[in-house]
Design an enzyme around this catalytic site. Structure first.
Site, mmCIF file in Angstrom:
data_model
loop_
_atom_site.group_PDB
_atom_site.id
_atom_site.type_symbol
_atom_site.label_atom_id
_atom_site.label_comp_id
_atom_site.label_asym_id
_atom_site.label_seq_id
_atom_site.Cartn_x
_atom_site.Cartn_y
_atom_site.Cartn_z
ATOM 1 C CD GLU A 1 10.218 14.582 21.581
ATOM 2 O OE1 GLU A 1 10.509 14.360 20.384
ATOM 3 O OE2 GLU A 1 11.052 14.859 22.453
ATOM 4 C CB CYS B 1 13.041 15.496 18.705
ATOM 5 S SG CYS B 1 12.826 16.486 20.206
#
Length: 693
Positions: A276, A315
């Protein structure tokens, strides 16, 4: 191959003293490097004062992996899915009692009270959610059945079934600096329920907070031996010691992910690798969301929240504001006004501060360098400044929120450069197709928000961008207050995204557990499938005699069976049921209309009448171990039943699920109704609650 760091440098140089080095926890004991080891200094994000030193020099990573594969696998292998899930719940309760201490430590990373809640409480929340879903959606066993049985022979003697079993290695979890608690717990929880031991490698700048959580976890005494190990500092050659039995779950930069993916043990050795990574997430303002609408206000609030929460170090933060042509100045003005009114920058331990510094001065320098690149690429600052915020400590890692505007929405910079801090860019679109194209220019993102109250706009945008994203948040006046927010992954739904975002997924409820398991197709006779899965398969051996409703869970076994009937169906029965229930559908009441129906030979019995009669044919009415009927599943009506036909029922114990914390469990019974010609009339599963003793 050297394992690269997954976090920005935390301090200034190295030190040869190990007196204050953050320890690792390996082989079920605490470990620190010996004299002369080089330790990296970690500084307070607000003041620049030394917080800790970090080093893993001399750590035997091969032994760490071996310990997980042996001791960890053995201790977790003794437990069922439910037993592991219950331990997670206990762990969540324990950590909830010590979180104030963790908040205090979290402030040193630059996190405000709210930021710490997102990280710490969010991580604890994952434990509770996965624990609950594990007990509700998985069997109390060690094998997870995937889908229905596949018939592979006409006589039923040979069938196939997909099952999941845990991978026989270790889950290595390499986490980023921005979520030192949530990042660990959201990966630990599904691996633990699957029965796979974990090695945690936190990022150096905030790893001391992860270590504090691990210390509390160990103090609780809840987790089995070998199920959790912690590497503080560089993981160096960790992947060198992994193979196809193991999994690496990485969160961090796309560049580091590419390096790790290129390791021979990943490319050739079969190590499972999920990542990720960087993500240029967007927020699209619908053309109907004009200034003054609830959607416009919710959009602006979301932008401000995402730019300032964790100082933009998420993120999932919004990096690109995609707004209708002519609406840019309105949005900039609204964001600027809300930012000035609601955001106070400073040391998060100070009263009234709502946004802290970045995690380190190194991270600050990287963010400002990225802003410079965005300006060189055509952006101009329309809110904020690259200067240090007024009143903040010059030794701290402070950056003010910055919004850049791009005249050319196609500028490569806005779609390629991510400043991992309180920085976003705004561009305009001409129509919905243009908005979709701009969102897709991110090359794969974790999440995009669509703010609109128009169903057609919502459908067009979502169907256009869904394949480029792991998650899409629909924001309008109905859910603005209840929404969990653009930047908040929830454990129920998948977190991840294609392309630049890493191409993997985490969370998603039981899906995340299955990531740590191997799906295997097994083929064999019904008896062999029953023995392996613990669930009775049609055609496998059965036992009759004592009515199974007379048996407690301690006595009941899959395959215990009873039969009832036959019972003849009359037209009077059908008519009476229609009158009593009000279900006078013509197939049950009008002979001519029923005969004209292509599916029925004439008047037929209600399916629910037959199911009700079946219960009367198999139930043992006296009080006993069976406490309640909790439902039916997979009900199918196969063959119509006409007046004069008869039905009989066969009931077989299919699946037995004891509840670890209750004095009863759930039994799933396979129920099949046949007519006088041995044709299947109906089939379904009956769910009952049964006492253990």
């Amino acid at each position: 191959m050297t394992l690269l760091s997954n976090g920005t440098g935390a301090g200034t140089g190295t030190d040869t003293s190990s007196d204050t080095v953050v320890p690792s926890y390996v082989l079920d004991s605490w470990w620190t490097p010996g004299e002369g080891a080089h330790a990296q200094r970690v500084l307070d994000a607000s003041t620049g004062a030394e917080v800790a030193r970090v080093s893993s020099d001399g750590l035997d990573l091969a032994a760490v992996v071996a310990h997980a594969r042996t001791v960890g696998q053995a201790s977790l292998g003794e437990l069922t899915f439910h037993q592991r899930a219950i331990l997670l719940k206990k762990l969540g309760q324990y950590l909830g009692g010590v979180k104030e201490e963790l908040y205090e430590l979290s402030a040193r990373t630059g996190a405000t009270r709210y930021d710490s809640m997102v990280d710490i409480d969010g991580g604890i929340g994952v434990l509770f959610t996965l624990s609950s879903k594990g007990r509700r959606e998985m069997p109390n066993s060690q094998v997870y059945i995937d889908g229905d049985v596949e018939a592979l022979s006409r006589d039923g003697s040979f069938s196939g079934q997909h099952i999941y079993t845990r991978i026989p290695g270790v889950a290595c979890q390499i986490n980023a600096f921005n979520f030192p608690v949530w990042g660990m717990l959201e990966k630990l929880a599904p691996a633990f329920i699957a029965g796979v031991p974990t090695i945690v490698k936190p990022a150096t700048p905030t790893g001391y907070l992860t270590e504090a959580v691990v210390r509390h976890i160990l103090a609780s005494g809840i987790l089995p031996a070998g199920s959790l190990q912690l590497i503080s500092g560089s993981a160096r050659d960790l992947i060198d010691h992994l193979d196809y039995r193991d999994l690496v779950a990485f969160t961090g930069s796309a560049g580091t992910a590419r390096s790790l993916k290129a390791h021979p043990n990943v490319v050739e050795g079969g190590v499972r690798f999920t990542s990720e990574t960087d993500s240029l997430n967007a927020a699209i303002l619908g053309p109907d969301a004009a200034a003054g609408t609830a959607e416009f206000d919710a959009y602006v609030a979301s932008v401000v929240t995402e730019m300032t929460s964790k100082a933009g170090q998420k993120c999932t933060s919004i990096r690109r504001l995609i707004v209708p042509a002519g609406r840019r100045d309105q949005v900039v003005a609204a964001v600027s006004e809300r930012m000035a009114r609601r955001v106070t920058i400073g040391d998060p331990r100070a009263e009234g501060v709502t946004m802290g510094p970045l995690a380190s001065t190194g991270q600050r320098d990287e963010v400002l360098a990225s802003v410079s690149r965005l300006i060189d690429g055509g952006g101009r600052i329309v809110m904020g400044s690259v200067d240090a915020p007024t009143g903040t400590d010059p030794e701290g890692a402070f950056v003010a929120p910055i919004l850049l505007a791009f005249h050319d929405p196609e500028s490569p910079a806005v779609h390629e450069i991510e400043a991992f801090g309180p920085v976003a860019s705004i561009i305009e679109y001409t129509d919905l197709d243009h908005a979709i194209a701009l969102a897709a220019r991110g090359g794969g993102s974790l999440v995009t928000t669509v703010a609109t109250h128009h169903p057609d706009v919502a459908r067009t945008l979502v169907l256009g961008i869904a394949a480029h994203h792991g998650r899409v948040l629909m924001l309008d006046r109905v859910d603005a207050r209840s929404s969990t927010g653009h930047g908040s992954p929830v454990p129920h739904l998948v977190h991840g995204g294609p392309g630049r975002a890493g191409g993997s997924e985490e969370l998603g409820g039981i899906r995340s557990v299955l990531h740590h398991m191997q799906r295997t197709a097994i083929q064999g006779s019904p008896d062999m499938l029953t023995a392996i899965t613990g669930e009775w398969h049609t055609g496998a051996a059965v036992r009759t005699g004592i009515h199974p409703f007379r048996k407690s869970l301690a006595e009941l076994r899959v395959g215990d069976q009873t039969q009832g009937g036959p019972r003849v169906v009359t037209l009077a029965d059908i008519t009476a049921f229609a009158e009593a229930t009000g279900d006078k559908f013509y197939a049950h009441t009008d002979a001519a209309a029923a005969a004209a129906n292509p599916f029925f030979p004439g008047i037929v019995a209600h399916g629910y009448l037959l199911v009700s009669w079946a219960a009367g044919l198999f139930v043992d009415a006296a009080p006993g171990p069976v406490l309640a009927n909790s439902g039916l599943e997979k009900l199918r009506f196969v063959t119509p039943v006409s007046p004069g036909d008869s039905i009989r029922v066969t009931l077989t114990a299919k699946r037995i699920t004891p509840r670890e914390t209750d004095e009863y469990g759930e039994v799933c019974w396979d129920a099949v109704l046949h007519n006088q010609n041995d044709e299947v009339v109906a089939s379904y599963d009956v769910l009952t609650l049964v006492a253990k003793e």
